[in-house]
Write an enzyme that holds these catalytic residues in place. Structure first.
Site, PDB file in Angstrom:
ATOM      1  N   ARG A 161       7.359   6.296   3.199  1.00  0.00           N
ATOM      2  CA  ARG A 161       7.777   7.411   4.052  1.00  0.00           C
ATOM      3  C   ARG A 161       9.242   7.695   3.741  1.00  0.00           C
ATOM      4  O   ARG A 161       9.719   7.399   2.659  1.00  0.00           O
ATOM      5  CB  ARG A 161       7.579   7.062   5.536  1.00  0.00           C
ATOM      6  CG  ARG A 161       6.116   7.002   5.914  1.00  0.00           C
ATOM      7  CD  ARG A 161       5.925   6.955   7.408  1.00  0.00           C
ATOM      8  NE  ARG A 161       4.492   6.883   7.746  1.00  0.00           N
ATOM      9  CZ  ARG A 161       4.061   6.827   8.993  1.00  0.00           C
ATOM     10  NH1 ARG A 161       4.923   6.834   9.990  1.00  0.00           N
ATOM     11  NH2 ARG A 161       2.780   6.748   9.258  1.00  0.00           N
ATOM     12  N   ASN A 201       4.860  -1.906   9.544  1.00  0.00           N
ATOM     13  CA  ASN A 201       5.521  -1.139  10.609  1.00  0.00           C
ATOM     14  C   ASN A 201       5.475   0.350  10.286  1.00  0.00           C
ATOM     15  O   ASN A 201       5.953   0.783   9.248  1.00  0.00           O
ATOM     16  CB  ASN A 201       6.983  -1.594  10.696  1.00  0.00           C
ATOM     17  CG  ASN A 201       7.850  -0.566  11.389  1.00  0.00           C
ATOM     18  OD1 ASN A 201       7.726  -0.378  12.579  1.00  0.00           O
ATOM     19  ND2 ASN A 201       8.673   0.127  10.633  1.00  0.00           N
ATOM     20  N   GLU A 202       4.834   1.126  11.160  1.00  0.00           N
ATOM     21  CA  GLU A 202       4.773   2.590  10.985  1.00  0.00           C
ATOM     22  C   GLU A 202       4.169   2.989   9.640  1.00  0.00           C
ATOM     23  O   GLU A 202       4.445   4.066   9.117  1.00  0.00           O
ATOM     24  CB  GLU A 202       6.187   3.207  11.057  1.00  0.00           C
ATOM     25  CG  GLU A 202       6.892   2.998  12.358  1.00  0.00           C
ATOM     26  CD  GLU A 202       8.386   3.332  12.258  1.00  0.00           C
ATOM     27  OE1 GLU A 202       9.039   3.262  13.286  1.00  0.00           O
ATOM     28  OE2 GLU A 202       8.868   3.642  11.147  1.00  0.00           O
ATOM     29  N   GLN A 203       3.421   2.077   9.046  1.00  0.00           N
ATOM     30  CA  GLN A 203       2.902   2.419   7.726  1.00  0.00           C
ATOM     31  C   GLN A 203       1.724   1.513   7.416  1.00  0.00           C
ATOM     32  O   GLN A 203       1.769   0.321   7.718  1.00  0.00           O
ATOM     33  CB  GLN A 203       3.988   2.213   6.662  1.00  0.00           C
ATOM     34  CG  GLN A 203       3.550   2.518   5.253  1.00  0.00           C
ATOM     35  CD  GLN A 203       3.178   3.976   5.055  1.00  0.00           C
ATOM     36  OE1 GLN A 203       2.331   4.514   5.766  1.00  0.00           O
ATOM     37  NE2 GLN A 203       3.795   4.621   4.112  1.00  0.00           N
TER      38      GLN A 203
END
Lengths: 237, 263
Positions: A161, A201-203
């Site tokens: 990201r 995390n977030e991915q």
């Protein structure tokens, strides 16, 4: 009554896997998260004696009888947890690590984790940009009743990201990542506080890593058994 | 924690030195030219710990967590990898009797290392989150005193911190299997050595011919938790050259309070 001895031969220069016949417990003291009950722990000791030599090795681990389930709730999209069949409202805290220079100590872990329990939390989430926490961390989570959400080493910012997009395919060596993940699971899997492995995390990790992790960490089919009285389906805790 | 009852933790008496300041090889350090005291370029080392942890302990660099002192510590991107490639050295006693075996265990190395024990070299593969266990039975000294040197190398991709900083710096560290905050995040400044070092426990374990490896404990429940089973699987390794006739036992003791057990 909780002693079992088995006799076996181990061939020369070899490595074998051995499974004991399961040990039966009637109404064991269950391990509960902080605020739901006692964190009952049993000391499991394994010894091996070799004929004409004597005791060759021994191992012990504190173990808690508990079953942790979780699923994504369709209505809210959130993850609902149950412990020993009882729904639990998760009051969690984020954890990155004890010290930026990795000056880790039992004393500090004890103080930090007791602090979380005193704040009436019942879960600690280990962020994917930090560490796979250490056995000493998990020992105090077992002791104070903090469930642990442990992420592997993937973060949104660094893996796919961010702007510009970075490392869309994660680390260069996927086999090394999976080797480290498997070895970490073996290091930590007996701790009753370990509640959830999370890809990152977030991915989501790259597909091949994510698929392998899901496969390695799925419920072993052997434990999807139906009780002879067909009253309940036994589950791997 | 899981306890191996024959484990000796090696967490004292370590020395460290920058690799570029030591003119001996690992073989010489563990045979003819061992360092004997914390005299330059050697210093007392923090093990488990990181290179920067050792430098801070010896006040060679300021503590990065005070004020803007982190700015006074050269970043690995500017210094190059060798600047944070360090030797760690210690000695340990271990005298084996017949049919005993000894393993040297590292629970975490960031990022990889060359181990020298009594003049023998062993390479530890890459990866911050993996354990290493080396059978050193045949290379221990008969008199029991042993010399151990470990050359620890930083992650392959330490990256460079952009002027504007940012979460994960230039994200190069993500190419390795290592902790990612070390290039800096919104809550921490960049860690100058990227946490290079022997960051977790070092131990030696002595066993007989057969060793217990990574037991797995699983519980299953029936009848509303009245009936429970403990399923135990373990790996066993026979290091001897003959078949071992074994008796393997498991015992479960209720831990009441601190170290009071119900048997």
């Amino acid at each position: 009554e909780h002693v079992e001895t088995q006799y076996l031969s181990v061939p020369a220069n070899s490595r074998v896997q051995y499974t004991f016949p399961e040990l039966f417990f009637y109404k064991p003291n269950l391990w509960w998260p902080n605020g739901m009950g006692k964190q009952s722990l049993y000391n499991v000791i394994i010894n091996i004696d070799v004929k004409e030599y004597g005791e060759s090795d021994s191992w012990s681990h504190l173990f808690g009888f508990r079953k942790i389930e979780s699923h994504i709730d369709d209505a809210t999209g959130g993850r609902l947890f149950k412990v020993n069949g009882e729904p639990i409202f998760i009051r969690g805290g984020n954890w990155i690590l004890s010290d930026g220079l990795l000056r880790l100590s039992k004393k500090r872990y004890n103080a930090d984790i007791k602090f979380h329990a005193d704040m009436n939390l019942n879960m600690i989430r280990c962020w994917g940009g930090g560490l796979a926490e250490r056995p000493e961390f998990y020992h105090y989570c077992d002791y104070y009743g903090l469930l642990v959400w442990q992420e592997f080493w993937i973060t949104g910012d660094v893996d796919g990201r961010g702007d510009p997009i970075s490392n869309p395919n994660g680390p260069l060596d996927h086999d090394l990542f999976l080797f480290c993940a498997r070895d970490t699971v073996k290091l930590l899997r007996n701790h009753p506080s370990l509640a959830l492995w999370v890809g990152g995390n977030e991915q989501t990790p790259p597909d091949d890593i994510n698929t392998a992790l899901k496969n390695d960490l799925r419920l072993h089919p052997w434990f999807e058994t139906v009780d002879e009285t067909n009253k309940s389906v036994g589950h791997l805790s | 924690m899981a306890e191996q009852h024959r484990k000796t933790v090696l967490d004292s008496g370590w020395l460290a030195a920058r690799s570029t300041e030591v003119q001996f090889t690992g073989i010489q350090l563990t045979t003819t030219h061992p360092p004997t005291s914390p005299t330059s370029p050697w210093m007392q080392a923090l093990v488990p710990g990181t290179v920067l942890g050792t430098l801070v302990k010896n006040k060679v660099v300021p503590d990065p967590f005070y004020g803007l002192q982190n700015e006074d510590i050269v970043d690995i991107a500017d210094s190059g990898r060798d600047y944070y490639t360090f030797w760690f050295f210690t000695t340990f006693d271990c005298k084996l009797s017949i049919n005993q075996h000894c393993d040297l265990n590292f629970r975490g190395i960031n990022y990889y290392a060359d181990v020298y024990l009594n003049g023998h070299e062993i390479t530890l593969p890459k990866g911050m989150f993996r354990r290493h266990s080396i059978d050193v039975t045949d290379i221990l000294h008969p008199d029991g005193s042993n010399l151990l040197a470990v050359l620890v190398h930083p992650p392959d991709h330490p990256g460079r911190i952009p002027p504007e900083g940012g979460q994960g710096g230039d994200h190069e560290i993500g190419k390795d299997v290592a902790t990612q905050y070390v290039e800096g995040w919104d809550w921490i400044a960049p860690i100058r050595d990227r946490n290079t070092g022997i960051w977790d426990e070092v131990s030696i374990s002595v066993t007989g011919p057969v060793k217990i490896i990574d037991p797995h404990l699983v519980s299953s429940f029936f009848d509303n938790y009245e009936r429970a089973y403990l399923h135990t699987t373990t790996e066993l390794e026979n290091k001897s050259s003959w078949t071992a006739e074994c008796s393997l036992s498991i015992q479960v003791i209720m831990e009441l309070e601190d170290n009071i057990c119900l048997v």
